[in-house]
Write an enzyme that holds these catalytic residues in place. Structure first.
Site, mmCIF file in Angstrom:
data_model
loop_
_atom_site.group_PDB
_atom_site.id
_atom_site.type_symbol
_atom_site.label_atom_id
_atom_site.label_comp_id
_atom_site.label_asym_id
_atom_site.label_seq_id
_atom_site.Cartn_x
_atom_site.Cartn_y
_atom_site.Cartn_z
ATOM 1 N N THR A 1 6.087 2.796 -0.546
ATOM 2 C CA THR A 1 5.319 1.557 -0.413
ATOM 3 C C THR A 1 5.500 0.950 0.968
ATOM 4 O O THR A 1 6.522 1.132 1.611
ATOM 5 C CB THR A 1 5.740 0.518 -1.467
ATOM 6 O OG1 THR A 1 7.081 0.077 -1.183
ATOM 7 C CG2 THR A 1 5.686 1.102 -2.865
ATOM 8 N N SER A 2 4.501 0.197 1.405
ATOM 9 C CA SER A 2 4.565 -0.457 2.710
ATOM 10 C C SER A 2 3.884 -1.815 2.639
ATOM 11 O O SER A 2 2.871 -1.975 1.953
ATOM 12 C CB SER A 2 3.862 0.404 3.773
ATOM 13 O OG SER A 2 3.777 -0.288 5.011
ATOM 14 N N PRO A 3 4.425 -2.815 3.371
ATOM 15 C CA PRO A 3 3.755 -4.105 3.461
ATOM 16 C C PRO A 3 2.687 -4.125 4.546
ATOM 17 O O PRO A 3 1.985 -5.131 4.711
ATOM 18 C CB PRO A 3 4.904 -5.050 3.834
ATOM 19 C CG PRO A 3 5.781 -4.210 4.702
ATOM 20 C CD PRO A 3 5.713 -2.817 4.119
ATOM 21 N N VAL B 1 0.864 -1.181 0.000
ATOM 22 C CA VAL B 1 0.000 0.000 0.000
ATOM 23 C C VAL B 1 0.899 1.229 0.000
ATOM 24 O O VAL B 1 2.090 1.145 0.310
ATOM 25 C CB VAL B 1 -0.940 0.049 1.230
ATOM 26 C CG1 VAL B 1 -1.938 -1.086 1.210
ATOM 27 C CG2 VAL B 1 -0.130 0.060 2.517
ATOM 28 N N ASP C 1 6.006 2.921 9.230
ATOM 29 C CA ASP C 1 6.678 1.624 9.367
ATOM 30 C C ASP C 1 7.727 1.643 10.472
ATOM 31 O O ASP C 1 8.231 0.590 10.867
ATOM 32 C CB ASP C 1 7.369 1.235 8.045
ATOM 33 C CG ASP C 1 6.370 0.840 6.970
ATOM 34 O OD1 ASP C 1 5.207 0.579 7.307
ATOM 35 O OD2 ASP C 1 6.763 0.800 5.790
#
Length: 480
Positions: A231-233, A140, A352
């Site tokens: 972006t990030s997980p 995301v 994050d």
């Protein structure tokens, strides 16, 4: 400070050579031609390091002469945040690891050289295939309020505010047996959140281990990093730890502070589970694509993967980013670069991994107290303040040289061409839209030269050879 070892870290290398021009024989003496081969190394590390790169090249020169040089070797980090620190030669990136660590540096160099040597010794005839597929639910955008500042017409060209495509290079021997897969997909290595103290490769390292476990012995699966910047997980979004409510969208704060605002992965609150889920999504997409092979270019009922063919070439430059004049064009604004500096929002971290004190993301004002503290270290010049505006400078790292250089001014940029497969190796974290602009700009130039029907596959190899933090679009920069 590390607390143990969860998974081992690896360097995974592929060497591609043009059999027609890779060697020359004169008077019964065979000479290796380095200009007709390329090396790409995927590292289970946060980023590549210029000092590591230089040392690896020196070691390779002692072993193979001029076969491998800075021109044809690319080292790219997966961006795991759970790898050892202390191997970069710039102080700003070594502070949190309490300085340079010789043992870490030596381990990286030794592992990379061994990986390349094994690839070199294993060179044999083979074929390459390339294609792409979508990966759903694995990333995301963690800076959506900045992304929407990009022009609406440009955003309309894309379905998502992060890239969902995975591009894969299938490597097989001359009998058609798959022996390796290198894939590129943008997602931060932060599934293991910053409470973790165990060494591991995060989601990309886990994806590699999962795929290698399920394939034939000796199979190499590299999950490489792309335009990862925003972006990030942590796909569930960012929430306040104290209230459970969503964080402030612009500044990523909870009641004005960043420490309580934490991104949540799909296995929340178990970050091992989140790592597994994001890893398996990448692994599943790679396996699906790896097995989806057509028989020829344009094959009517063939698979997504198509043959790669053409010349092997590479280009590499050292670019002094502190003094570049940019001319206005259809893709650029006129302007001039300056020495590097880190802003107040840099110290806030991200969802994050939040920073400390009272710093906030998207801070374009700063504070009098921290300016006073900053000025005791190094006060930015008026020229620096003007050049970096609207970013308020917290650390004028381009002007800080004690006890050694704080940040790079000279960076490395490479382009690797493997036929119609091209890797743009960049030394930082490009955001989604800045990566798209880079790909679009280079693609326009390449297609102008090769023709629009060249069936070009192009990827960004992020965090390569050295590291210089983030690259954003002009519009995102104004917001953040």
């Amino acid at each position: 400070v590390a607390g143990g070892l969860h998974t081992r870290l690896y360097a995974r290398s592929v060497i591609v050579a043009d059999t027609a021009t890779a060697t020359t024989t004169t008077n019964d003496t065979t000479t290796t031609n380095g200009s007709s081969r390329v090396v790409f190394v995927n590292l289970d590390a946060c980023m590549a390091s210029q000092a590591v790169t230089f040392t690896v090249i020196d070691r390779l020169r002692a072993m193979y002469g001029d076969t491998y040089t800075a021109d044809n070797v690319v080292l790219s980090g997966t961006h795991t945040h759970s790898g050892p620190a202390g191997y970069l030669q710039y102080l700003i990136y070594d502070i949190t690891g309490l300085g340079f660590v010789q043992e870490t540096f030596d381990a990286l160099v030794d592992g990379i050289v061994l990986s390349i040597a094994r690839a070199h010794d294993g060179l044999a005839p083979g074929r390459l295939w390339a294609g792409k597929t979508r990966v759903e639910g694995a990333n995301v955008n963690r800076s959506p309020t900045a992304y929407v500042k990009n022009p609406e017409a440009e955003r309309a060209l894309y379905d998502d505010d992060v890239d969902k495509d995975m591009t894969l290079l299938r490597i097989e021997d001359d009998e058609g047996r798959g022996i390796g897969a290198f894939s590129w997909f943008p997602v931060h290595g932060t599934s293991m959140n910053n409470t973790n103290r165990l060494i591991n490769g995060d989601n990309k390292g886990a994806a590699s281990l999962f795929m290698e476990r399920d394939m034939d012995d000796g199979f190499v699966a590299a999950f490489c990093q792309a335009n990862v910047g925003d972006t990030s997980p942590n796909t569930l979004g960012a929430f306040c730890m104290d209230t459970g409510l969503p964080c402030d969208a612009v500044h990523s704060t909870c009641d004005g502070r960043v420490q309580q605002c934490i991104g949540r992965g799909p296995g929340w609150p178990d970050h091992f589970e989140s790592t597994r889920i994001i890893a398996e999504k990448q692994r599943d997409a790679a396996v699906r694509l790896f097995n989806d092979k057509g028989e020829a270019v344009g094959d009517a009922d063939g698979g997504t993967l198509q043959p790669v063919s053409g010349a092997i070439e590479s280009m590499h430059v050292y670019l002094d980013m502190s003094n570049v004049t940019v001319r206005a064009s259809s893709k650029t604004r006129a302007g001039k670069t300056c020495k590097p500096a880190m802003g107040f929002s840099f110290a806030a971290g991200t969802t994050d991994g939040p920073g400390a004190f009272d710093f906030q993301q998207s801070d374009t004002h700063g504070s009098a107290f921290w300016r006073l503290v900053r000025n005791f270290i190094t006060k930015p010049t008026a020229e620096q303040e003007k050049c970096h505006a609207p970013k308020p400078i917290l650390l004028d790292v381009g002007e800080m040289h004690y006890p050694y250089e704080w940040a790079p001014s000279v960076v490395e940029i490479s382009i690797v061409r493997i036929g119609n497969f091209v890797i743009l190796a960049v030394p930082g974290e490009l955001t989604t839209m800045s990566g798209r602009r880079l790909l679009r700009s280079v693609r326009d130039k390449v297609e102008e030269a090769w023709g629009a029907s060249s069936r070009l596959h192009m990827v960004i190899g992020g965090l390569s050879n050295t590291y210089s933090s983030y690259v954003t679009t002009f519009e995102e920069y104004q917001e953040q």
